[in-house]
Each structure stands twice: as structure tokens, then as C-alpha cells.
Write an enzyme that holds these catalytic residues in place. Structure first.
Site, mmCIF file in Angstrom:
data_model
loop_
_atom_site.group_PDB
_atom_site.id
_atom_site.type_symbol
_atom_site.label_atom_id
_atom_site.label_comp_id
_atom_site.label_asym_id
_atom_site.label_seq_id
_atom_site.Cartn_x
_atom_site.Cartn_y
_atom_site.Cartn_z
ATOM 1 N N GLU A 93 43.525 45.652 38.128
ATOM 2 C CA GLU A 93 43.609 44.592 37.124
ATOM 3 C C GLU A 93 43.556 43.208 37.769
ATOM 4 O O GLU A 93 44.015 43.018 38.893
ATOM 5 C CB GLU A 93 44.907 44.737 36.329
ATOM 6 C CG GLU A 93 44.903 46.013 35.490
ATOM 7 C CD GLU A 93 46.179 46.218 34.670
ATOM 8 O OE1 GLU A 93 46.066 46.780 33.585
ATOM 9 O OE2 GLU A 93 47.268 45.822 35.110
ATOM 10 N N CYS A 120 44.340 35.550 39.115
ATOM 11 C CA CYS A 120 45.221 36.345 39.978
ATOM 12 C C CYS A 120 44.487 37.643 40.312
ATOM 13 O O CYS A 120 44.129 38.404 39.402
ATOM 14 C CB CYS A 120 46.515 36.616 39.200
ATOM 15 S SG CYS A 120 47.639 37.749 40.003
ATOM 16 N N CYS A 127 50.278 50.053 45.658
ATOM 17 C CA CYS A 127 50.929 49.307 46.732
ATOM 18 C C CYS A 127 51.877 50.249 47.472
ATOM 19 O O CYS A 127 52.472 51.149 46.867
ATOM 20 C CB CYS A 127 51.734 48.138 46.163
ATOM 21 S SG CYS A 127 52.431 47.060 47.443
ATOM 22 N N CYS A 131 58.698 47.886 46.188
ATOM 23 C CA CYS A 131 59.727 46.933 45.734
ATOM 24 C C CYS A 131 60.315 47.474 44.432
ATOM 25 O O CYS A 131 59.578 47.896 43.536
ATOM 26 C CB CYS A 131 59.123 45.545 45.519
ATOM 27 S SG CYS A 131 58.464 44.818 47.026
ATOM 28 N N CYS A 134 59.042 46.110 40.850
ATOM 29 C CA CYS A 134 57.613 45.875 40.625
ATOM 30 C C CYS A 134 56.909 47.084 40.023
ATOM 31 O O CYS A 134 57.094 48.216 40.485
ATOM 32 C CB CYS A 134 56.956 45.510 41.958
ATOM 33 S SG CYS A 134 55.190 45.228 41.801
ATOM 34 N N CYS A 353 53.536 38.569 36.207
ATOM 35 C CA CYS A 353 53.747 38.962 37.589
ATOM 36 C C CYS A 353 54.458 40.288 37.702
ATOM 37 O O CYS A 353 55.483 40.499 37.076
ATOM 38 C CB CYS A 353 54.631 37.945 38.258
ATOM 39 S SG CYS A 353 53.686 36.913 39.257
#
Ligand code: SAH
Length: 382
Positions: A93, A120, A127, A131, A134, A353
Site C-alpha cells: 500500500e 508515503c 516487516c 513493533c 504496528c 501511520c
């Protein structure tokens, strides 16, 4: 001989390619301009090149593109999320963010701010850093994006939106520093070939220390943001496992080193969690930090996501209430810190975010069937 993809190649790589097919060096610059400035997606479009040359190019090379699967626009603020499919069927995305709202941000109404249109981009599929707050973490890491796939997010969004994009942030899915070479090649191509100056490009990292050092040593003009979130080492290790590998002391040392080498202030990103990192002692530590490292602070409202395992620390994380956030920002500014507050752009479409994640449905059983979503529903292990 299999054809090579020319998109994502830097100027010097295109010059090398030209020589490799028996053409002159300067053809590399012509290809560079056609690919990035004039946004050609086929060799036929390259009308300043002779027909025989275009045919020769088409025989030796190709120009790959990522494909739009879905576009979602926020009703609240015009933020638009683009879902793209890559050539191997994986999905990523990108988010187009309209000018900052005036929310807490002095100068937000000035003219330059009003013209700012930020894209962005993602740097990895998923990933590896895990975290706790996230959404992308829920995907695990599937692979790095190629330079072509990173640059193409900008090319495609420009084409699809018809708008001039003024700023670029590497804050989508993935950890840019773990895909360093492709990311840096993409910034080089974009800043020299696509009219977004290096100083309008920001790379955000969770704190991959050796690559921050490398960036400092290479003297690039792009900007650096570091996701800090707390100055308590134990708390940060619980929040972001990367802190166990590169603890705060190493991270802050390398940020100092970065400033020493580049004379550029780093932006520390700081998500506010209610009662967790928004207390008096947190304020004091941040103010102290700003006295030792020239920096800016970007306060980010926490965008709650549904956690796969809502246990442990993630169950304790909640957004700081609006009023407390305003107070926190006011106190930092009173201490003469440069503070920005990121607006909740695109929250209604899960484009804010850390809300980017693509659902991979029952991956093991049906490898080809992938459905998209935002973070409200998550990948469930099959
Ligand atoms: N891996 C890089 C870039 C991707 S994340 C990094 O960690 O910086 C981009 C930013 O979004 C980071 O500052 C990250 O901390 C923040 N973020 C992630 N999840 C979030 C959430 N749920 N709410 C608010 N911000 C989030």
C-alpha cells in the site's frame, strides 16, 4: 537472453546498459529522462529515439509496472490509499496525504504548507521488526521491494491522481534501512529525475544503527526520522524488539554522530500512549534529550489496531486523550522544542501511520488467493 527491467535503474546503471547493447553512453540519460521525467511506460512512447533503436530496446529490455488493485479515499480529509499488486502477486500500500490540517501545527496555514502533497511509500512487503503497536508487523516479512517497485509507487500515484507530489516519506510498510540499497537508489532516482528535491524526502527508521551511520557517512541530502516513542530502555525493548539489538544508548549515539556529520536535525517520531509515555517524567526526558541532540519531535496520535494477540504490552496501549496531547505538545514547545503533530489523516480508511497491512488469506492452503484489507481484520494463521 531474458529481457531486463529498466525501471528502477539509476542514471549510471542506464548508461552501463546502453554500452552493454552497443549504444553510446549518452543514451543512458535519454532513457533516464523518458522513464522518470516523462514517465514512459513503453519504448514506443520514447519518440526522440529512432524507430530501430526503440525496437532494439524492446528486444533487450522491458519496463515493469506495479498494478492498481484498489483505491480508497477518506471522506474526512481526502487522504487516499492505493493498494498495488506486484509481479509475483504480493501486495503493498501507498498513501497520498493532503496538506497538513492546521491541527496544532503553527505555520500550517502558510502557502507552502497548503501546496504540500505527500506520498508515503512502502519499502518491504510486511516487516520483520514486530513493533507491538504496528499493523504491518502482523504480516511478518515477505520480501524486500525492488528499486523499481519503490519508484513505481510514485510514478503510478502521480498518474492515477494527476497531481504534483511535493514530498515523499518512507513510512509505509516495512523498515527502509533493512532494504538500504534499493531504498537509496530510489531516492537518488527520484531526487535527480523526478523533481522532488532530496530535502523533501524523509526516511523513517525504527533504529537500525549501522545503516544510520552509513547514511551519515554517505553525505546524502535526504532527511532522517527515527521512531523513538520512549526514552526508557526497558520499556522500549518491550515496545520494539529492535531495541534489544540496538539499545537506546547506541541509537542516540549514532543520531549524534549523524548530526555531527550532516548538520541536519533528526526528527524523532513519538507516538503518544495514554499513561505509558505521556507522563511528566517522559516530558522531562524529552526536553533533556533536546538539549544534547539538536532535533525535532513529531508527535503521532496512536491509531489503535486490532491486535492478533491482544496480550502483554499491546493490551496496555491506548491513545492519549486529545486534551492531554495538546498539553504535552504545549509543554515541549515551552521548552523551545520544534514540535509537529501528525494529524490523524486517513484514519477512517485505515491509511494512517502504522495501519497499513495487507491480509494474506490462508496462505499455506491457497497460495495464490490473496485478499486485501486494512487492519481491522488481520491475517489469521491458517
Ligand atoms: N519501520 C519504519 C517506517 C515504517 S512505520 C519506522 O519504524 O520508522 C512509520 C511510522 O509509523 C513510525 O514512526 C511508526 O512508529 C509509526 N506507527 C506504526 N504503527 C503505528 C500506529 N498504530 N499508530 C501510530 N503510528 C504508528
Amino acid at each position: 537472453m531474458s529481457k531486463v527491467n529498466l525501471k528502477g535503474r539509476t542514471l549510471s546503471e542506464l548508461e552501463e546498459f546502453s554500452l552493454s547493447i552497443g549504444e553510446q553512453h549518452y543514451r543512458g540519460k535519454q532513457l533516464f529522462d523518458w522513464l522518470y521525467m516523462k514517465e514512459a511506460s513503453t519504448f514506443e512512447e520514447m519518440t526522440t529515439l529512432s524507430k530501430p533503436l526503440r525496437e532494439k530496446l524492446a528486444a533487450a529490455a522491458r519496463i515493469d509496472s506495479i498494478e492498481l488493485v484498489e483505491r480508497q479515499a477518506s471522506h474526512e480529509d481526502g487522504t487516499t490509499k492505493f493498494l498495488f499488486e506486484l509481479s509475483d502477486g504480493k501486495r503493498i500500500e501507498s498513501v497520498l496525504i493532503p496538506p497538513r490540517t492546521a491541527f496544532y501545527s503553527p505555520g500550517a496555514r502558510n502557502e507552502e504548507e497548503q501546496k504540500r502533497l505527500t506520498l508515503c511509500v512502502s519499502t518491504q512487503v510486511g516487516c520483520a521488526l514486530d513493533c507491538t503497536f504496528c499493523a504491518t508487523a502482523s504480516m511478518g516479512i515477505l520480501r524486500n521491494l525492488t528499486t523499481s517497485e519503490i519508484v513505481d509507487q510514485l510514478l503510478q500515484v502521480k498518474k492515477l491522481s494527476g497531481k504534483r507530489i511535493t514530498n515523499l516519506v518512507y513510512m509505509g510498510m516495512g523498515e527502509p534501512m533493512m532494504n538500504y540499497d534499493s531504498v537509496m537508489n530510489s531516492t537518488e532516482i527520484i531526487s535527480t529525475g523526478m523533481s522532488i528535491a532530496a530535502r523533501r524526502i524523509t526516511i523513517s527508521t525504527a533504529g537500525w544503527v549501522p545503516k544510520i551511520k552509513q547514511l551519515a557517512d554517505e553525505g546524502r541530502k535526504i532527511k532522517l526520522a527515527v521512531s523513538l516513542h520512549t526514552l526508557d530502555d526497558t520499556a522500549r525493548s518491550n515496545l520494539m524488539p529492535i531495541n534489544r539489538k540496538f539499545p537506546l544508548s547506541d541509537l542516540l549515539d549514532v543520531v549524534k554522530y549523524y548530526y555531527g556529520r550532516t548538520k541536519q536535525r533528526v526528527t524523532f517520531e513519538y507516538i503518544l500512549f495514554d499513561g505509558w509515555n505521556d507522563r511528566e517524567e517522559d516530558l522531562r526526558q524529552l526536553i533533556k534529550l533536546s538539549k544534547t541532540i539538536p532535533c525535532k519531535i513529531n508527535i503521532i496520535p496512536f491509531h489503535s489496531i486490532k491486535f492478533i494477540h491482544p496480550t502483554g504490552i499491546s493490551a496496555k496501549l491506548h491513545p492519549t486523550p486529545h486534551r492531554r496531547m495538546g498539553e504535552f505538545v504545549r509543554r515541549l514547545r515551552e521548552a523551545h522544542m520544534t514540535v509537529f503533530v501528525r494529524s490523524s489523516a486517513g484514519e477512517d480508511i485505515d491509511a494512517a501511520c502504522g495501519q497499513l497491512a495487507v491480509k494474506v488469506e490462508r496462505r499455506q492452503q491457497q497460495p495464490r488467493k490473496m485478499t486485501t484489507v486494512s487492519t481491522t481484520t488481520h491475517y489469521q494463521p491458517a
